[in-house]
Design an enzyme around this catalytic site. Sequence first.
Site, PDB file in Angstrom:
ATOM      1  CE1 TYR A 112      18.343 -11.075   2.603  1.00  0.00           C
ATOM      2  CE2 TYR A 112      18.803  -8.725   2.629  1.00  0.00           C
ATOM      3  CZ  TYR A 112      18.082  -9.802   2.150  1.00  0.00           C
ATOM      4  OH  TYR A 112      17.100  -9.599   1.215  1.00  0.00           O
ATOM      5  CD  GLU A 127       5.681  14.194  -2.037  1.00  0.00           C
ATOM      6  OE1 GLU A 127       5.029  13.138  -2.015  1.00  0.00           O
ATOM      7  OE2 GLU A 127       5.146  15.320  -1.973  1.00  0.00           O
ATOM      8  CG  ASP A 136       2.848  15.239  -4.755  1.00  0.00           C
ATOM      9  OD1 ASP A 136       3.331  15.952  -5.653  1.00  0.00           O
ATOM     10  OD2 ASP A 136       2.924  13.991  -4.756  1.00  0.00           O
TER      11      ASP A 136
END
Length: 272
Positions: free
Chosen positions: A42, A127, A173
């Site tokens: 920025y 996770e 997962d």
Amino acid sequence: TLTFPGSTSTQAWRFTIYLSLLSTIHHLLSTNQTATKRDIFYQHVSLFRTQAVVDKAVEELAATFSVPRSALGIVAAAKGMVKGGMRIVMAGGESVECSATATLIPPGIQVERIELRDEVEWVLLVEKEATFQRLDIGKNGIAITGKGYPDVATRELLVRLAAMGKRVFALVDLDPHGIEIMATVRFGSRAMAHEGVALCVEELTWIGVRYEDLVGVVENSREGLLGLTLRDRQKAMGMLARTWIEEVPEWKVTLQRMLFCGVKAEIEILGE
């Protein structure tokens, strides 16, 4: 390779990007300050054009100098979270107590030291943030989440805790992304290969989700399971081709089984 003057406008643009970044890095190091890659973007949006340009250039500079990104004064915005029996003492002297509520993990360069309660025995990397928030870890553990793929600050904290003798476990997962998250923590990321083993937890232990965990949870062989997508299959095949996969035969067999069965499962299935 950069040359000056460049023979094309693109080469001149790339040279200007790196010159601007080096000027920013010099200022940060000279004034003992830090900035995020987002902050830098920025500062000169018209020059950099996209955040990805800054990200790639910063990693290339770190690799060129063979130093971690934090050594350039550039840190990641806080993303990961931690809770449990520990206190983070910052370089400025202030401290953050993590036992009462989940706390954002600060960049390692800003951390003076970590203080653990005597009863802390283990660390659990989770996770998903939603699972992390629901966990009741008691007095003996510390829970950490990278909200998906762990950022540098999260991996730095995991390395610190492992170096303090705490065993690190992973709950992810049962899919290629979960395996890749563990691989990033244990072996490092390709994008930051220049940091070597500095951000690796070599004794990471996988506790789930595994196919064995689904026995008795999924009554029908496919009930509650999800099918692998083409992207999942491509990612699994890519990991099976990596050299590190031979060091973790259990992960290798899981990926092969995943490809053969064509199914995956999320952490939430254990709570159903």
